[in-house]
Motif scaffolding. Structure first.
Motif, PDB file in Angstrom:
ATOM      1  N   ASN A  63       0.882  -1.084  -0.037  1.00 35.79           N
ATOM      2  CA  ASN A  63      -0.047   0.067  -0.010  1.00 35.79           C
ATOM      3  C   ASN A  63       0.396   1.486  -0.105  1.00 35.79           C
ATOM      4  OD1 ASN A  63      -2.616  -1.567  -0.649  1.00 35.79           O
ATOM      5  ND2 ASN A  63      -2.702  -1.619   2.187  1.00 35.79           N
ATOM      6  N   SER A  64       2.150   1.043  -0.045  1.00 37.75           N
ATOM      7  CA  SER A  64       3.256   2.031   0.796  1.00 37.75           C
ATOM      8  C   SER A  64       3.855   2.908  -0.837  1.00 37.75           C
ATOM      9  CB  SER A  64       3.921   1.822   1.002  1.00 37.75           C
ATOM     10  OG  SER A  64       5.000   0.903   0.611  1.00 37.75           O
ATOM     11  N   LEU A  65       3.048   2.289  -1.899  1.00 35.34           N
ATOM     12  CA  LEU A  65       3.389   2.311  -3.505  1.00 35.34           C
ATOM     13  C   LEU A  65       2.261   2.889  -4.476  1.00 35.34           C
ATOM     14  CD1 LEU A  65       5.519  -1.201  -4.008  1.00 35.34           C
ATOM     15  CD2 LEU A  65       6.534   1.403  -3.495  1.00 35.34           C
ATOM     16  N   GLY A  66       2.750   3.417  -5.248  1.00 30.15           N
ATOM     17  CA  GLY A  66       2.031   4.196  -6.054  1.00 30.15           C
ATOM     18  C   GLY A  66       1.343   2.403  -6.670  1.00 30.15           C
ATOM     19  N   TYR A  67       0.231   3.169  -7.932  1.00 26.32           N
ATOM     20  CA  TYR A  67      -0.484   2.152  -8.370  1.00 26.32           C
ATOM     21  C   TYR A  67       0.532   1.661  -9.516  1.00 26.32           C
ATOM     22  CZ  TYR A  67      -4.475   0.561 -11.604  1.00 26.32           C
ATOM     23  OH  TYR A  67      -4.892  -0.180 -12.447  1.00 26.32           O
ATOM     24  N   THR A  68       1.325   2.422 -10.082  1.00 25.57           N
ATOM     25  CA  THR A  68       2.603   1.512 -11.664  1.00 25.57           C
ATOM     26  C   THR A  68       3.982   1.015 -10.900  1.00 25.57           C
ATOM     27  OG1 THR A  68       1.540   3.286 -12.784  1.00 25.57           O
ATOM     28  CG2 THR A  68       3.303   1.920 -13.627  1.00 25.57           C
ATOM     29  N   GLU A  69       3.722   1.703  -9.675  1.00 23.52           N
ATOM     30  CA  GLU A  69       5.078   1.299  -9.324  1.00 23.52           C
ATOM     31  C   GLU A  69       4.152  -0.405  -8.535  1.00 23.52           C
ATOM     32  OE1 GLU A  69       4.114   3.993  -8.948  1.00 23.52           O
ATOM     33  OE2 GLU A  69       6.030   5.659  -8.956  1.00 23.52           O
ATOM     34  N   ASN A  70       3.629  -0.073  -7.540  1.00 24.12           N
ATOM     35  CA  ASN A  70       2.704  -1.260  -7.167  1.00 24.12           C
ATOM     36  C   ASN A  70       3.134  -2.084  -8.479  1.00 24.12           C
ATOM     37  OD1 ASN A  70       2.016  -3.254  -5.313  1.00 24.12           O
ATOM     38  ND2 ASN A  70       0.266  -1.661  -4.571  1.00 24.12           N
ATOM     39  N   PHE A  71       2.504  -2.145  -9.176  1.00 27.55           N
ATOM     40  CA  PHE A  71       2.703  -3.018 -10.307  1.00 27.55           C
ATOM     41  C   PHE A  71       3.650  -3.786 -10.732  1.00 27.55           C
ATOM     42  CE2 PHE A  71       1.340  -6.110 -14.079  1.00 27.55           C
ATOM     43  CZ  PHE A  71       2.099  -5.720 -15.375  1.00 27.55           C
ATOM     44  N   MET A  72       5.119  -3.051 -11.009  1.00 25.24           N
ATOM     45  CA  MET A  72       6.094  -3.370 -11.584  1.00 25.24           C
ATOM     46  C   MET A  72       6.581  -3.800 -10.336  1.00 25.24           C
ATOM     47  SD  MET A  72       7.884   0.081 -13.192  1.00 25.24           S
ATOM     48  CE  MET A  72       8.761  -0.549 -14.502  1.00 25.24           C
ATOM     49  N   ARG A  73       6.351  -3.655  -8.876  1.00 25.31           N
ATOM     50  CA  ARG A  73       6.854  -4.972  -8.019  1.00 25.31           C
ATOM     51  C   ARG A  73       5.890  -6.279  -8.005  1.00 25.31           C
ATOM     52  NH1 ARG A  73       5.693  -5.957  -3.084  1.00 25.31           N
ATOM     53  NH2 ARG A  73       7.298  -6.193  -1.516  1.00 25.31           N
ATOM     54  N   MET A  74       4.170  -6.180  -8.113  1.00 20.67           N
ATOM     55  CA  MET A  74       4.560  -7.355  -8.039  1.00 20.67           C
ATOM     56  C   MET A  74       5.011  -8.685  -8.729  1.00 20.67           C
ATOM     57  SD  MET A  74       0.518  -6.816  -6.833  1.00 20.67           S
ATOM     58  CE  MET A  74      -0.132  -5.907  -7.706  1.00 20.67           C
ATOM     59  N   THR A  75       5.293  -7.573 -10.117  1.00 20.70           N
ATOM     60  CA  THR A  75       5.845  -8.259 -11.652  1.00 20.70           C
ATOM     61  C   THR A  75       6.690  -8.924 -11.487  1.00 20.70           C
ATOM     62  OG1 THR A  75       3.684  -7.412 -12.886  1.00 20.70           O
ATOM     63  CG2 THR A  75       5.700  -8.290 -14.231  1.00 20.70           C
ATOM     64  N   PHE A  76       7.914  -8.275 -10.732  1.00 23.27           N
ATOM     65  CA  PHE A  76       9.067  -8.237 -11.048  1.00 23.27           C
ATOM     66  C   PHE A  76       9.874  -8.436  -9.760  1.00 23.27           C
ATOM     67  CE2 PHE A  76       9.206  -7.991 -15.095  1.00 23.27           C
ATOM     68  CZ  PHE A  76       8.796  -6.362 -16.086  1.00 23.27           C
ATOM     69  N   SER A  77       9.371  -8.349  -8.697  1.00 25.51           N
ATOM     70  CA  SER A  77      10.422  -8.295  -8.064  1.00 25.51           C
ATOM     71  C   SER A  77       9.690  -9.662  -7.091  1.00 25.51           C
ATOM     72  CB  SER A  77      10.483  -7.903  -6.489  1.00 25.51           C
ATOM     73  OG  SER A  77       8.595  -8.323  -6.130  1.00 25.51           O
ATOM     74  N   VAL A  78      10.680 -10.733  -6.365  1.00 27.76           N
ATOM     75  CA  VAL A  78      11.496 -12.227  -6.202  1.00 27.76           C
ATOM     76  C   VAL A  78      11.385 -12.184  -4.113  1.00 27.76           C
ATOM     77  CG1 VAL A  78      11.713 -12.864  -7.853  1.00 27.76           C
ATOM     78  CG2 VAL A  78      14.096 -12.119  -6.627  1.00 27.76           C
ATOM     79  N   PRO A  79      10.764 -12.885  -3.636  1.00 30.89           N
ATOM     80  CA  PRO A  79      11.146 -12.832  -2.455  1.00 30.89           C
ATOM     81  C   PRO A  79      13.119 -12.675  -1.820  1.00 30.89           C
ATOM     82  CG  PRO A  79       9.747 -14.513  -2.597  1.00 30.89           C
ATOM     83  CD  PRO A  79      10.410 -14.300  -3.794  1.00 30.89           C
ATOM     84  N   ALA A  80      13.514 -12.868  -2.679  1.00 32.50           N
ATOM     85  CA  ALA A  80      14.819 -13.546  -2.374  1.00 32.50           C
ATOM     86  C   ALA A  80      15.981 -11.927  -2.447  1.00 32.50           C
ATOM     87  CB  ALA A  80      15.377 -14.743  -3.391  1.00 32.50           C
ATOM     88  N   GLU A  81      15.130 -10.930  -2.695  1.00 32.67           N
ATOM     89  CA  GLU A  81      15.991  -9.907  -2.616  1.00 32.67           C
ATOM     90  C   GLU A  81      14.716  -8.352  -2.838  1.00 32.67           C
ATOM     91  OE1 GLU A  81      17.890 -10.407  -6.010  1.00 32.67           O
ATOM     92  OE2 GLU A  81      17.084  -9.326  -7.550  1.00 32.67           O
ATOM     93  N   GLU A  82      15.864  -7.812  -2.728  1.00 32.30           N
ATOM     94  CA  GLU A  82      14.833  -6.296  -2.399  1.00 32.30           C
ATOM     95  C   GLU A  82      14.596  -5.592  -3.657  1.00 32.30           C
ATOM     96  OE1 GLU A  82      13.312  -5.835   1.206  1.00 32.30           O
ATOM     97  OE2 GLU A  82      12.819  -4.223  -0.073  1.00 32.30           O
ATOM     98  N   TYR A  83      13.544  -5.347  -3.681  1.00 36.55           N
ATOM     99  CA  TYR A  83      13.375  -5.073  -6.026  1.00 36.55           C
ATOM    100  C   TYR A  83      12.554  -2.667  -5.635  1.00 36.55           C
ATOM    101  CZ  TYR A  83      10.793  -3.325 -10.243  1.00 36.55           C
ATOM    102  OH  TYR A  83      10.483  -2.870 -11.229  1.00 36.55           O
ATOM    103  N   LYS A  84      14.340  -2.330  -6.066  1.00 41.05           N
ATOM    104  CA  LYS A  84      14.754  -1.134  -6.285  1.00 41.05           C
ATOM    105  C   LYS A  84      13.633  -0.679  -7.796  1.00 41.05           C
ATOM    106  CE  LYS A  84      18.178   1.666  -6.405  1.00 41.05           C
ATOM    107  NZ  LYS A  84      17.186   3.459  -6.721  1.00 41.05           N
ATOM    108  N   ILE A  85      12.810   0.188  -7.244  1.00 40.07           N
ATOM    109  CA  ILE A  85      12.314   0.635  -8.405  1.00 40.07           C
ATOM    110  C   ILE A  85      13.127   1.843  -9.411  1.00 40.07           C
ATOM    111  CG2 ILE A  85       9.986   2.541  -8.885  1.00 40.07           C
ATOM    112  CD1 ILE A  85       8.292   0.282  -6.686  1.00 40.07           C
ATOM    113  N   ASN A  86      12.615   2.058 -10.630  1.00 40.63           N
ATOM    114  CA  ASN A  86      13.260   2.805 -11.687  1.00 40.63           C
ATOM    115  C   ASN A  86      12.495   3.644 -12.057  1.00 40.63           C
ATOM    116  OD1 ASN A  86      14.234   4.134 -14.131  1.00 40.63           O
ATOM    117  ND2 ASN A  86      15.687   2.619 -13.871  1.00 40.63           N
ATOM    118  N   PRO A  87      12.535   4.826 -11.142  1.00 43.11           N
ATOM    119  CA  PRO A  87      11.874   5.675 -11.760  1.00 43.11           C
ATOM    120  C   PRO A  87      10.861   6.389 -12.852  1.00 43.11           C
ATOM    121  CG  PRO A  87      13.431   6.605 -10.159  1.00 43.11           C
ATOM    122  CD  PRO A  87      13.393   5.077 -10.463  1.00 43.11           C
ATOM    123  N   ILE A  88      11.954   5.910 -13.814  1.00 45.46           N
ATOM    124  CA  ILE A  88      12.035   6.711 -15.440  1.00 45.46           C
ATOM    125  C   ILE A  88      11.213   5.343 -15.710  1.00 45.46           C
ATOM    126  CG2 ILE A  88      13.293   7.114 -17.331  1.00 45.46           C
ATOM    127  CD1 ILE A  88      15.855   7.904 -15.660  1.00 45.46           C
TER     128      ILE A  88
END
Ligand code: SDX
Length: 435
Positions: free
Chosen positions: A196-221
């Motif tokens: 819930n702390s992420l914006g709509y599109t950032e949230n989607f990118m994290r749900m798509t590309f992040s893995v539990p094994a490591e932190e996911y860093k959002i690229n703002p561009i």
């Protein structure tokens, strides 16, 4: 309920079998006038004939305006290029649903309302287990979104404005979660819950590309580019999938079922499936020197090959979204270090050649939104199979806004076109012993 804003603008006379019939003409804010032929069949006992609805206005709408000759696209009066430059997808969602840009409080309340609906019922994940891992994400989206209606009996009464609003929020909020889950399932990775702390599109990118094994860093561009791509896809007047949603909704079907119908229609390669088909076409062309071979095929009336991402039913000029998409394409390729992407070179050379070729010029065939989106989405890390699912994610707000407008239109009734029958005249049954 929605009040009609049609302005009387004279009448049109039809002469048929030596009799004259007058029909009212109405004008809107912009665009062609309409001849109201609702009484044609009753008065003249004939139907109009318009396969593909090339000359038919199916409804009155305040939401989106397209001028195909001038290449203009407006959402609630705001031009797509201004919205792409200054707005956010969630703000555009508010605009499409409510008709005006939100003030700060309205935006904050809307953002929270959407955020509070991003999770899906945990049993919904069981639906994914029923699909093969290589199921097309659009097959999954059709099935899972249709199944949502079995979880939300408290928001399927289409005559209750509050239930319409909750269903709208649920669909806009859950599409990214459902789409991300379809991707995770296809690659055998665990589903990632929304944050819930992420914006709509950032949230989607994290749900798509992040893995539990490591932190996911959002690229703002990259997040901004995808958010803008969602804006470009949000609505588009009475296109095939929106008309499907309206027709399904006109029978009183619940909003989840209507959106599932829209997803099914969008999947077609002549419609939303064109972004996937356009990238596959560019990959098949492969290099700039093979372009003439494919241009020749596209012009050959005996070859059903078409330049995917080219042409449009309404735009007979450059699709304004394609221009904005090209900007995002260059932004993303630069950010990921692929400025010299071979497929981009093929796409730009193909566009250059086609726009000088009389076949395309005479038929007013220009690149549409799907021509550059595939290259951009691939550079963002999405597999080709996810491209149309992303289109469906973004178009859900347009489908829902159009569905709400139809439900709230006091003049709306169940859609039921007629036909001209050219089949066998009535005949008697012949027993098989005599055939
Ligand atoms: C989307 O409606 C919307 O708003 C849709 C959309 C949205 O946001 O919702 O904008 C999204 O669907 C964009 C379009 C994506 N589709 C493609 O890129 C697929 C390739 N394009 C074509 O299939 C076609 O251009 C359509 C389907 C998009 C439009 O078809 P029309 O309006 O029915 O036009 P048509 O098929 O009658 O074509 C007119 C002529 C034909 O030649 P003739 O019969 O007159 O000799 O142009 C030719 C076609 O053969 N033609 C093409 C062509 N598109 C049309 N020839 C080669 N390549 C092409 N891409």
């Amino acid at each position: 309920m929605r009040e009609s804003k049609l302005k009387p603008s004279g009448s049109a006379t039809l002469t048929y079998e030596n009799k004259k019939y007058d029909f009212p003409v109405y004008s809107g804010t912009e665009g062609p006038n309409v001849i109201d032929i609702r009484k044609l069949y009753g008065e003249v006992d004939v139907f109009t004939y318009d396969p593909g609805f090339t000359s038919t206005a199916s409804c009155e709408s305040d939401i989106t305006f397209i001028d195909g000759d001038k290449g203009i696209l407006l959402y609630r009066g705001y031009s797509i290029d201004q919205l792409a430059e200054h707005s956010s997808f969630l703000e555009v969602c508010y605009l499409l649903l409510h008709g005006n840009l939100p003030n700060k409080k309205e935006m904050a309340d809307f953002d929270r309302a959407i955020t509070m609906h991003t999770m899906v019922h945990d049993q919904l994940s069981a639906f994914y287990r029923g699909f093969r891992r290589d199921a097309h994400p659009m097959a999954i989206m059709c099935g899972v979104v249709g199944a949502l209606s079995s979880f939300y009996h408290d928001s399927t009464d289409i005559n209750d404005p509050r239930q319409r609003e909750i269903a709208s929020h649920r669909l806009i909020a859950k599409m990214p979660t459902i789409a991300a889950m379809a991707y995770k399932y296809s690659v055998g990775q665990p589903f990632v819950y929304p944050l819930n702390s992420l914006g709509y599109t950032e949230n989607f990118m994290r749900m798509t590309f992040s893995v539990p094994a490591e932190e996911y860093k959002i690229n703002p561009i990259l997040a901004k580019a995808l958010d803008t791509i969602f804006i470009l896809h949000a609505d588009h007047e009475q296109n095939a999938s929106t008309s499907t949603v309206r027709l399904a909704g006109s029978s009183g079907a619940n909003p989840f079922a209507c959106i599932a119908a829209g997803i099914a229609c969008l999947w077609g390669p002549a419609h939303g499936g064109a972004n996937e088909a356009a990238l596959k076409m560019l990959e098949e062309i492969g290099t700039v020197d093979r372009i003439p071979e494919f241009i020749k095929r596209a012009k050959d009336p005996n070859d059903n090959f078409r330049l995917m991402g080219f042409g449009h039913r309404v735009y007979k000029n450059y699709d304004p979204r394609a221009k904005a998409m090209q900007v995002q394409c260059h932004n993303v390729l630069k950010e990921v270090g692929h400025e010299n992407d071979e497929l981009l070179k093929v796409a730009m050379e193909l566009e250059r050649i086609a726009l000088q070729d009389d076949y395309f010029v005479s038929k007013k065939l220009y690149p549409n939104i799907d021509f550059y989106s595939g290259i951009t989405l691939r550079a963002l890390g999405f597999p080709v199979s996810m491209f149309t699912a992303l289109f469906a994610l973004a178009r859900t707000v347009g489908w829902i806004a159009q569905w709400k407008e139809m439900i709230e239109d006091p003049h709306q009734k169940i859609g039921r076109p007629r036909q001209i029958y050219t089949g066998a005249a009535q005949r008697d049954y012949i027993p098989i012993s005599k055939r």
